[in-house]
Design an enzyme around this catalytic site. Structure first.
Site, PDB file in Angstrom:
ATOM      1  N   LYS A 134     -43.800   3.829  17.521  1.00  0.00           N
ATOM      2  CA  LYS A 134     -43.996   2.663  18.398  1.00  0.00           C
ATOM      3  C   LYS A 134     -42.682   2.291  19.064  1.00  0.00           C
ATOM      4  O   LYS A 134     -41.597   2.655  18.604  1.00  0.00           O
ATOM      5  CB  LYS A 134     -44.537   1.466  17.608  1.00  0.00           C
ATOM      6  CG  LYS A 134     -43.660   0.980  16.441  1.00  0.00           C
ATOM      7  CD  LYS A 134     -42.547   0.041  16.810  1.00  0.00           C
ATOM      8  CE  LYS A 134     -41.734  -0.390  15.589  1.00  0.00           C
ATOM      9  NZ  LYS A 134     -40.424  -0.971  15.936  1.00  0.00           N
ATOM     10  N   ASP A 148     -45.304  -4.286   9.841  1.00  0.00           N
ATOM     11  CA  ASP A 148     -45.722  -3.494  11.004  1.00  0.00           C
ATOM     12  C   ASP A 148     -46.984  -2.676  10.745  1.00  0.00           C
ATOM     13  O   ASP A 148     -47.564  -2.119  11.693  1.00  0.00           O
ATOM     14  CB  ASP A 148     -44.604  -2.535  11.430  1.00  0.00           C
ATOM     15  CG  ASP A 148     -43.465  -3.256  12.146  1.00  0.00           C
ATOM     16  OD1 ASP A 148     -43.641  -4.440  12.499  1.00  0.00           O
ATOM     17  OD2 ASP A 148     -42.410  -2.626  12.339  1.00  0.00           O
TER      18      ASP A 148
END
Length: 287
Positions: A11, A136
């Protein structure tokens, strides 16, 4: 089905504001997060019992210190069968790079074992399990761009994001997320006034994305590792629309106007810095 192979994407944080430090020592933040096509590969198969973890990277622990091992242990507890799991990770995403590789791997295990064992746990349930593993992890279970708030686990979907042609550059050094947050000092900037910068749910153009790019943690990491700024300068000189560090670093990404400009910049960067930096091409997975 007894064995599956899954991709575990990295990401980038297109924006990261640190809002305040909480009494429990964590920080409240607001971040625009997007998955990228650069990924690890996981092979998951069932065993009679136990958890067996292997990896092509010898620097990764293979026991309960590993978030993948912890994820397997959590999801196996939801099975009524006395069964185990064997996992092999082909690690492409650099460790401690700001690209979220460990959290993504954990999310992939939750989804993969849920499928293998036909547990039929909902996405919401998997995200709740993921929150216990890391802030996350829920993002990687959402399967789309999002604004993350709280410590990073409170997610709001971004409805539309343009295709982004990116270059990712890692300077071949790991950075501790814990160290970066410990050395971050809240200042009287727009970061402590989250309402001062509004984040839309629809991004129509790359320019819409680039004008919101910002990372509060970049100054901390750059102060200790000046190479982060050197990479940004190099990427911007090669025609990037915008460039910044992702997460706590040290990986830097840049967005280019189109694929042709990205390819030209990549070739030039490889020819000059290919032996000292890890350089990758990627697109976002939202488009």
């Amino acid at each position: 089905m007894q064995k599956i192979k899954v991709l575990s994407p990295g990401k980038v944080n297109l924006r990261l504001d640190i809002l305040n430090k909480r009494k429990d020592g964590f920080h409240d933040l607001r971040s625009i997060m997007e998955r990228v096509s650069f990924a690890d590969e996981l092979e998951i198969s069932l065993l009679e019992k136990g958890i067996e973890l292997t990896c092509n990277n010898p620097d990764l622990p293979l026991d309960e210190r590993n978030i993948v091992y912890q994820a397997a242990k959590e999801i196996l507890a939801y099975s009524s069968r006395n069964i185990g799991v064997q996992i092999h990770i082909t690690k492409n995403i650099p460790i401690s790079s700001g690209l979220g590789g460990g959290s993504s791997n954990a999310a992939a295990i939750l989804k993969g074992v849920n499928t293998l064992l036909k547990l039929k746990l909902s996405r919401e349930k998997l995200m709740k399990i993921g929150t216990k593993l890391g802030a996350d992890v829920p993002f990687f279970l959402l399967d789309g761009p999002a604004v993350a708030e709280g410590i990073g686990h409170e997610l709001k979907r971004i409805r539309s994001m343009p295709k982004l042609f990116m270059i990712l550059v890692n300077p071949n050094l790991p950075v501790s997320t814990e160290w970066v947050y410990k050395n971050f000092i809240i200042e009287s900037t727009e970061a402590v006034r989250p309402g001062s910068v509004k984040i839309p749910s629809i991004f129509k153009t790359k320019r819409d994305v680039v004008k919101l790019m910002h990372n509060d943690l970049e100054k901390v990491t750059t102060r200790r590792y000046p190479v982060v700024n050197e990479i940004k300068i190099a990427l911007m000189k090669l025609g990037a629309m915008g460039s910044q560090m992702t997460g706590s670093g040290p990986t830097v990404f840049a967005i280019y106007a189109d694929k042709v400009k990205r390819e030209a910049a990549y070739d030039k960067l490889i020819s000059v810095h290919g032996e000292e930096w890890k350089i990758f091409k990627a697109e976002n997975l939202a488009a």
